[in-house]
Design an enzyme around this catalytic site. Sequence first.
Site, PDB file in Angstrom:
ATOM      1  CG  ASP A  11      18.766   2.735  60.279  1.00  0.00           C
ATOM      2  OD1 ASP A  11      17.940   3.305  59.043  1.00  0.00           O
ATOM      3  OD2 ASP A  11      18.969   1.193  59.949  1.00  0.00           O
ATOM      4  CG  ASP A 130       9.281   4.177  59.860  1.00  0.00           C
ATOM      5  OD1 ASP A 130      10.186   3.714  58.941  1.00  0.00           O
ATOM      6  OD2 ASP A 130       9.843   3.657  60.699  1.00  0.00           O
TER       7      ASP A 130
END
Length: 252
Positions: A11, A130
């Site tokens: 990330d 998500d």
Amino acid sequence: MLAKRIIPCLDVKDGRVVKGVNFVNLRDAGDPVELAAVYDREGADELVFLDISASVEGRATMIEVVKKTAGEITIPFTVGGGISSTDDMKRLLRAGADKIGINTAAIKNPRLIEEGASKFGSQCIVVAIDAKYNESWGEWEVYTHGGRNATGIKALEWAQQAEALGAGEILLTSMDADGTKDGFDLALTKAVSESLGIPVIASGGAGSKEHFYDVFTQGKADAGLAATIFHYKEMTIQEVKDDLRGKGVEVR
């Protein structure tokens, strides 16, 4: 049965790898290019690079970092974050990405999945979802913009639509489990995996070798993605693979 894959995730925010809990409280975890090279050497099956602030900031993914990372590794490399057109996809593929991850842009414009699949092949298009449990629905809801915005869309239905539009793979992140190290969300992963014919990468919650075993056997995932445990050297990819092999799970 296809061999299960172990995939570290980078990330990236402002050019650095970061990791948080439930998508917040980010802390630094190192240089993306260096980490990618380490994971390649350590036996990762693939690598996922997510520019986590690109969609929020409304800008394109960092091409230069992608180029440098691609130059250091030999394993398949998925890049996501801030991708909103097939031109963006083409730029990243030219920079060295093997697959493209789309999330927010695909929700805004589902045809982007179809356009990407027809131009570059389904195997190239990874739809990232998500998802967070919605108590009032009794099932999971899709969020966009790095987990900031609720969409009112059911995760299961969206995963099926993404497959129908040409997605080759689903990267499924449980926002409830993310960064907790309490284990993958097995109920979510199993529900999505059993409803699709394409591979599902489970993400969010890995904290032990047993968690990978559980997500493959109970969650029916095709790949397990993790960040915290690998970035902070709590365990190696090889240790996870050795443990899985010892328990009869076929890994690459």
